[in-house]
Motif scaffolding. Structure first.
Motif, PDB file in Angstrom:
ATOM      1  N   VAL A  54      -4.212  -1.703  -6.046  1.00 15.81           N
ATOM      2  CA  VAL A  54      -5.178  -1.603  -4.955  1.00 15.81           C
ATOM      3  C   VAL A  54      -4.852  -0.309  -4.217  1.00 15.81           C
ATOM      4  CG1 VAL A  54      -5.515  -4.089  -4.720  1.00 15.81           C
ATOM      5  CG2 VAL A  54      -3.743  -2.955  -3.371  1.00 15.81           C
ATOM      6  N   SER A  55      -5.768   0.153  -3.366  1.00 21.05           N
ATOM      7  CA  SER A  55      -5.541   1.421  -2.688  1.00 21.05           C
ATOM      8  C   SER A  55      -6.161   1.410  -1.291  1.00 21.05           C
ATOM      9  CB  SER A  55      -6.145   2.555  -3.516  1.00 21.05           C
ATOM     10  OG  SER A  55      -5.874   3.806  -2.923  1.00 21.05           O
ATOM     11  N   ASN A  56      -5.828   2.431  -0.509  1.00 19.03           N
ATOM     12  CA  ASN A  56      -6.468   2.621   0.802  1.00 19.03           C
ATOM     13  C   ASN A  56      -7.608   3.629   0.632  1.00 19.03           C
ATOM     14  OD1 ASN A  56      -4.481   4.657   0.329  1.00 19.03           O
ATOM     15  ND2 ASN A  56      -4.509   5.224   2.493  1.00 19.03           N
ATOM     16  N   ASP A  57      -8.527   3.286  -0.280  1.00 21.19           N
ATOM     17  CA  ASP A  57      -9.599   4.202  -0.676  1.00 21.19           C
ATOM     18  C   ASP A  57     -10.972   3.757  -0.176  1.00 21.19           C
ATOM     19  OD1 ASP A  57      -9.757   1.967  -2.264  1.00 21.19           O
ATOM     20  OD2 ASP A  57      -9.716   3.046  -4.171  1.00 21.19           O
ATOM     21  N   HIS A  58     -11.010   3.145   0.998  1.00 23.97           N
ATOM     22  CA  HIS A  58     -12.268   2.740   1.632  1.00 23.97           C
ATOM     23  C   HIS A  58     -13.033   1.740   0.785  1.00 23.97           C
ATOM     24  CE1 HIS A  58     -11.518   5.832   4.561  1.00 23.97           C
ATOM     25  NE2 HIS A  58     -11.324   6.677   3.581  1.00 23.97           N
ATOM     26  N   LYS A  59     -12.294   0.851   0.115  1.00 20.07           N
ATOM     27  CA  LYS A  59     -12.911  -0.210  -0.675  1.00 20.07           C
ATOM     28  C   LYS A  59     -12.333  -1.554  -0.241  1.00 20.07           C
ATOM     29  CE  LYS A  59     -13.666   2.610  -4.748  1.00 20.07           C
ATOM     30  NZ  LYS A  59     -13.122   3.000  -6.033  1.00 20.07           N
ATOM     31  N   ARG A  60     -13.108  -2.600  -0.518  1.00 23.48           N
ATOM     32  CA  ARG A  60     -12.641  -3.968  -0.314  1.00 23.48           C
ATOM     33  C   ARG A  60     -12.247  -4.500  -1.686  1.00 23.48           C
ATOM     34  NH1 ARG A  60     -17.379  -6.671   0.786  1.00 23.48           N
ATOM     35  NH2 ARG A  60     -17.467  -7.232  -1.407  1.00 23.48           N
ATOM     36  N   TYR A  61     -11.033  -5.008  -1.786  1.00 23.59           N
ATOM     37  CA  TYR A  61     -10.571  -5.599  -3.033  1.00 23.59           C
ATOM     38  C   TYR A  61     -10.694  -7.107  -2.925  1.00 23.59           C
ATOM     39  CZ  TYR A  61      -9.031  -1.003  -4.363  1.00 23.59           C
ATOM     40  OH  TYR A  61      -9.027   0.327  -4.694  1.00 23.59           O
ATOM     41  N   ASP A  62     -11.551  -7.690  -3.765  1.00 24.56           N
ATOM     42  CA  ASP A  62     -11.736  -9.132  -3.808  1.00 24.56           C
ATOM     43  C   ASP A  62     -10.788  -9.666  -4.877  1.00 24.56           C
ATOM     44  OD1 ASP A  62     -13.788  -8.991  -1.859  1.00 24.56           O
ATOM     45  OD2 ASP A  62     -15.221  -8.409  -3.420  1.00 24.56           O
ATOM     46  N   ILE A  63      -9.684 -10.244  -4.413  1.00 28.07           N
ATOM     47  CA  ILE A  63      -8.578 -10.593  -5.293  1.00 28.07           C
ATOM     48  C   ILE A  63      -8.614 -12.075  -5.642  1.00 28.07           C
ATOM     49  CG2 ILE A  63      -6.070 -10.579  -5.542  1.00 28.07           C
ATOM     50  CD1 ILE A  63      -6.084  -8.415  -3.242  1.00 28.07           C
ATOM     51  N   SER A  78       0.689   7.078  -0.713  1.00 27.07           N
ATOM     52  CA  SER A  78       0.737   8.495  -1.070  1.00 27.07           C
ATOM     53  C   SER A  78       1.394   9.344   0.010  1.00 27.07           C
ATOM     54  CB  SER A  78      -0.674   9.009  -1.363  1.00 27.07           C
ATOM     55  OG  SER A  78      -1.498   8.816  -0.234  1.00 27.07           O
ATOM     56  N   GLU A  79       1.572   8.775   1.208  1.00 22.35           N
ATOM     57  CA  GLU A  79       2.287   9.496   2.252  1.00 22.35           C
ATOM     58  C   GLU A  79       2.998   8.507   3.149  1.00 22.35           C
ATOM     59  OE1 GLU A  79      -0.266  11.211   5.536  1.00 22.35           O
ATOM     60  OE2 GLU A  79      -1.805  10.874   4.025  1.00 22.35           O
ATOM     61  N   ALA A  80       4.055   8.972   3.805  1.00 21.89           N
ATOM     62  CA  ALA A  80       4.796   8.127   4.728  1.00 21.89           C
ATOM     63  C   ALA A  80       3.954   7.938   5.977  1.00 21.89           C
ATOM     64  CB  ALA A  80       6.136   8.776   5.072  1.00 21.89           C
ATOM     65  N   ALA A  81       3.593   6.685   6.255  1.00 20.48           N
ATOM     66  CA  ALA A  81       2.719   6.390   7.394  1.00 20.48           C
ATOM     67  C   ALA A  81       2.730   4.892   7.643  1.00 20.48           C
ATOM     68  CB  ALA A  81       1.292   6.855   7.104  1.00 20.48           C
ATOM     69  N   ASP A  82       2.106   4.493   8.744  1.00 19.20           N
ATOM     70  CA  ASP A  82       1.864   3.072   8.996  1.00 19.20           C
ATOM     71  C   ASP A  82       0.565   2.699   8.302  1.00 19.20           C
ATOM     72  OD1 ASP A  82       4.094   3.013  10.566  1.00 19.20           O
ATOM     73  OD2 ASP A  82       3.043   2.691  12.455  1.00 19.20           O
ATOM     74  N   GLU A 127       7.126   4.308   3.247  1.00 23.11           N
ATOM     75  CA  GLU A 127       7.476   5.618   2.709  1.00 23.11           C
ATOM     76  C   GLU A 127       6.605   5.847   1.472  1.00 23.11           C
ATOM     77  OE1 GLU A 127       9.570   7.689   4.231  1.00 23.11           O
ATOM     78  OE2 GLU A 127       9.787   6.148   5.780  1.00 23.11           O
ATOM     79  N   VAL A 128       6.609   7.056   0.954  1.00 27.86           N
ATOM     80  CA  VAL A 128       5.882   7.329  -0.287  1.00 27.86           C
ATOM     81  C   VAL A 128       6.514   6.486  -1.388  1.00 27.86           C
ATOM     82  CG1 VAL A 128       5.343   9.089  -2.011  1.00 27.86           C
ATOM     83  CG2 VAL A 128       5.246   9.661   0.427  1.00 27.86           C
ATOM     84  N   GLY A 129       5.699   5.785  -2.149  1.00 30.40           N
ATOM     85  CA  GLY A 129       6.207   4.943  -3.230  1.00 30.40           C
ATOM     86  C   GLY A 129       5.251   3.806  -3.524  1.00 30.40           C
ATOM     87  N   THR A 130       5.631   2.983  -4.495  1.00 36.05           N
ATOM     88  CA  THR A 130       4.800   1.859  -4.904  1.00 36.05           C
ATOM     89  C   THR A 130       5.388   0.562  -4.375  1.00 36.05           C
ATOM     90  OG1 THR A 130       4.102   3.060  -6.876  1.00 36.05           O
ATOM     91  CG2 THR A 130       3.777   0.683  -6.893  1.00 36.05           C
ATOM     92  N   TYR A 131       4.517  -0.265  -3.852  1.00 33.00           N
ATOM     93  CA  TYR A 131       4.905  -1.542  -3.248  1.00 33.00           C
ATOM     94  C   TYR A 131       4.140  -2.677  -3.916  1.00 33.00           C
ATOM     95  CZ  TYR A 131       6.890   1.436   0.341  1.00 33.00           C
ATOM     96  OH  TYR A 131       7.640   2.381   0.993  1.00 33.00           O
ATOM     97  N   THR A 132       4.738  -3.860  -3.867  1.00 29.61           N
ATOM     98  CA  THR A 132       4.072  -5.049  -4.370  1.00 29.61           C
ATOM     99  C   THR A 132       3.643  -5.906  -3.190  1.00 29.61           C
ATOM    100  OG1 THR A 132       5.386  -5.037  -6.395  1.00 29.61           O
ATOM    101  CG2 THR A 132       4.324  -7.112  -5.812  1.00 29.61           C
ATOM    102  N   ILE A 146      -7.157  -1.913   2.936  1.00 27.37           N
ATOM    103  CA  ILE A 146      -5.974  -1.212   3.427  1.00 27.37           C
ATOM    104  C   ILE A 146      -6.429   0.067   4.111  1.00 27.37           C
ATOM    105  CG2 ILE A 146      -3.764  -0.147   2.824  1.00 27.37           C
ATOM    106  CD1 ILE A 146      -3.871  -1.843   0.206  1.00 27.37           C
ATOM    107  N   GLU A 147      -5.973   0.260   5.332  1.00 19.39           N
ATOM    108  CA  GLU A 147      -6.283   1.472   6.089  1.00 19.39           C
ATOM    109  C   GLU A 147      -4.975   2.097   6.557  1.00 19.39           C
ATOM    110  OE1 GLU A 147      -9.150   2.995   6.713  1.00 19.39           O
ATOM    111  OE2 GLU A 147     -10.389   1.466   5.776  1.00 19.39           O
ATOM    112  N   GLU A 148      -4.951   3.403   6.607  1.00 14.81           N
ATOM    113  CA  GLU A 148      -3.821   4.098   7.214  1.00 14.81           C
ATOM    114  C   GLU A 148      -4.046   4.053   8.721  1.00 14.81           C
ATOM    115  OE1 GLU A 148      -1.997   8.502   7.003  1.00 14.81           O
ATOM    116  OE2 GLU A 148      -2.759   7.691   5.118  1.00 14.81           O
ATOM    117  N   SER A 149      -3.040   3.640   9.464  1.00 11.90           N
ATOM    118  CA  SER A 149      -3.182   3.564  10.920  1.00 11.90           C
ATOM    119  C   SER A 149      -3.391   4.967  11.470  1.00 11.90           C
ATOM    120  CB  SER A 149      -1.926   2.948  11.532  1.00 11.90           C
ATOM    121  OG  SER A 149      -2.084   2.808  12.916  1.00 11.90           O
ATOM    122  N   GLY A 150      -4.402   5.126  12.315  1.00  9.65           N
ATOM    123  CA  GLY A 150      -4.698   6.439  12.869  1.00  9.65           C
ATOM    124  C   GLY A 150      -5.538   7.287  11.933  1.00  9.65           C
TER     125      GLY A 150
END
Length: 159
Positions: A54-63, A78-82, A127-132, A146-150
Motif C-alpha cells: 500500500v502507499s501514501n499515493d492519494h488512494k484508498r486501499y480496500d483491504i 520514501s522519506e522520514a516523516a510522520d 524513517e525511510v524503509g519498509t514497514y508491515t 495513508i497521508e504524510e502529516s503536513g
C-alpha cells in the motif's frame, strides 16, 4: 450569494490555520480519499513475507482481511516523516519495521472531528524503509488511506 462565498472562504481559512493546521489538512485529505477514492482492492496476507503493498499515493486501499486472523500489508516510507493511517473501521492496527521491531504510534484515535468516516486514526514517525501493517483480526474489508502529516498538494508533482 456574496455572503455565502465570504463565509465559505472564512471557514476554509479557519480550518487551515486552526488547531494543529497540518493535522487538520491530513484529516481532510484522508477523509476525502476514504469517501471518494480512487479505490484499490487488495487482499491482505496472513504473513508479512508476501504482504501486498500500500502507499501514501492519494488512494484508498480496500483491504480484504483473512477470515479469523489478522492480515498484513506492506508500506514503503520514501522519506522520514510522520505518517497518518486512516481506517474506516475500528480494527486493531500494529506497525512493525523490516527488522521486526514494533513501531509505537505517537497518537491513536477512533474518530476525527473533521470526518465521521474516520474510525481509526494512527500517527507514526517513520524513517525511510519498509514497514508491515497488521490489521485485525477482524472480518470483511477495511479501507485504509495513508497521508504524510503536513502534506501539501504542491509536493505531489515534484517526483
Amino acid at each position: 450569494m456574496m455572503k455565502k462565498l465570504l463565509s465559505a472562504c472564512l471557514l476554509s481559512s479557519a480550518l487551515l490555520v486552526g488547531c494543529g493546521g497540518s493535522t487538520e489538512d491530513a484529516d481532510s485529505e484522508g477523509c476525502e480519499h476514504l469517501q471518494a477514492g480512487p479505490g484499490v482492492a487488495i487482499t491482505a496476507s496472513t504473513t508479512a513475507g508476501n504482504a501486498p503493498a500500500v502507499s501514501n499515493d492519494h488512494k484508498r486501499y480496500d483491504i480484504a482481511l483473512p477470515s479469523g486472523s489478522a492480515g498484513s500489508v506492506s508500506f514503503a516510507a520514501s522519506e522520514a516523516a510522520d505518517y497518518v493511517f486512516f481506517l474506516n473501521a475500528d480494527v486493531p492496527l500494529t506497525l512493525t519495521s523490516a527488522s521486526g521491531q514494533a513501531v509505537a504510534f505517537e497518537s491513536s484515535a477512533k474518530s476525527s472531528e473533521s470526518c465521521t468516516d474516520i474510525k481509526g486514526r494512527h500517527v507514526a514517525p517513520l524513517e525511510v524503509g519498509t514497514y508491515t501493517l497488521t490489521l485485525g483480526p477482524a472480518s470483511g474489508t477495511v479501507s485504509l488511506v495513508i497521508e504524510e502529516s503536513g502534506h501539501e498538494h504542491e509536493h505531489e508533482h515534484e517526483h
